[in-house]
Motif scaffolding. Structure first.
Motif, short mmCIF file in Angstrom:
data_model
loop_
_atom_site.label_atom_id
_atom_site.label_comp_id
_atom_site.label_asym_id
_atom_site.label_seq_id
_atom_site.Cartn_x
_atom_site.Cartn_y
_atom_site.Cartn_z
N LYS A 43 26.26 43.25 23.74
CA LYS A 43 25.00 43.03 24.46
C LYS A 43 23.89 43.97 24.00
CE LYS A 43 27.26 41.19 28.49
NZ LYS A 43 26.66 40.14 29.26
N GLY A 44 24.19 44.86 23.04
CA GLY A 44 23.18 45.79 22.54
C GLY A 44 22.94 46.99 23.44
N GLU A 78 28.79 47.90 15.45
CA GLU A 78 27.63 47.54 16.25
C GLU A 78 26.43 48.36 15.77
OE1 GLU A 78 26.25 47.63 20.94
OE2 GLU A 78 28.38 47.63 20.45
N ALA A 88 23.04 50.63 21.73
CA ALA A 88 21.79 50.96 21.04
C ALA A 88 20.69 51.30 22.03
CB ALA A 88 21.36 49.79 20.15
N ARG A 89 20.59 50.53 23.11
CA ARG A 89 19.57 50.80 24.13
C ARG A 89 19.74 52.18 24.76
NH1 ARG A 89 18.88 46.18 28.43
NH2 ARG A 89 17.35 47.68 29.22
N HIS A 125 31.76 51.90 21.90
CA HIS A 125 31.21 50.59 21.58
C HIS A 125 32.03 49.94 20.47
CE1 HIS A 125 29.35 52.26 17.90
NE2 HIS A 125 29.20 53.34 18.64
#
Length: 143
Positions: free
Chosen positions: A91-92, A118, A95-96, A114
């Motif tokens: 879902k990213g 990714e 990184a967020r 994670h």
């Protein structure tokens, strides 16, 4: 957890995407001063509340029912010694978390589990440890 060593003792920790609370409860068992658990899923919260109660950890923990990113937007800079996160894969969110910590450091260290491979932001100080399909990425955030 053993990789954290003595950094856990007396630390103020936030467990993001807490689920059943396994990371934060382990930190408490290793001497963390306080853990704030952030989770929004009702089923996970039920399990988390039960685990905190059964381990008698209520006096050193706080459970927050909220979206992780909404919660972090309100906490201000560096209120925690350590942030632990195991967000849903794909879902990213990993990184967020790093992007948000770069813009508004909410902890001195950020440890995120994670999916291996990714994409993460290009932050020079990131370190990682790969365990098959899972990677643990660590950032000691500069002050």
């Amino acid at each position: 957890m053993s990789a954290l060593g003595p950094r856990i003792e007396e630390a103020r920790i936030v467990d993001l995407f807490a689920g059943s609370g396994a990371l934060g409860l382990e930190a408490l068992s290793r001497g963390a001063q306080e853990v704030v658990f952030v989770e929004r899923d009702r089923g996970a919260l039920d399990a988390l509340e039960g685990n905190v109660a059964s381990l008698g950890a209520g006096d050193r923990s706080r459970i927050v029912r909220d979206d992780v990113f909404r919660f972090l937007a309100r906490v201000g800079e560096t209120p925690y010694d350590l942030a632990l996160a195991d967000p849903p894969y794909g879902k990213g969110y990993a990184a967020r978390l790093f992007e948000l910590a770069a813009a508004q450091p909410f902890a001195r260290e950020l440890w995120v589990e994670h999916r291996s491979g990714e994409p993460l932001p290009a932050i020079r100080e990131l370190r990682d440890r790969r365990y098959g399909d899972t990677t643990l990425t660590i950032w000691e955030i500069p002050e």
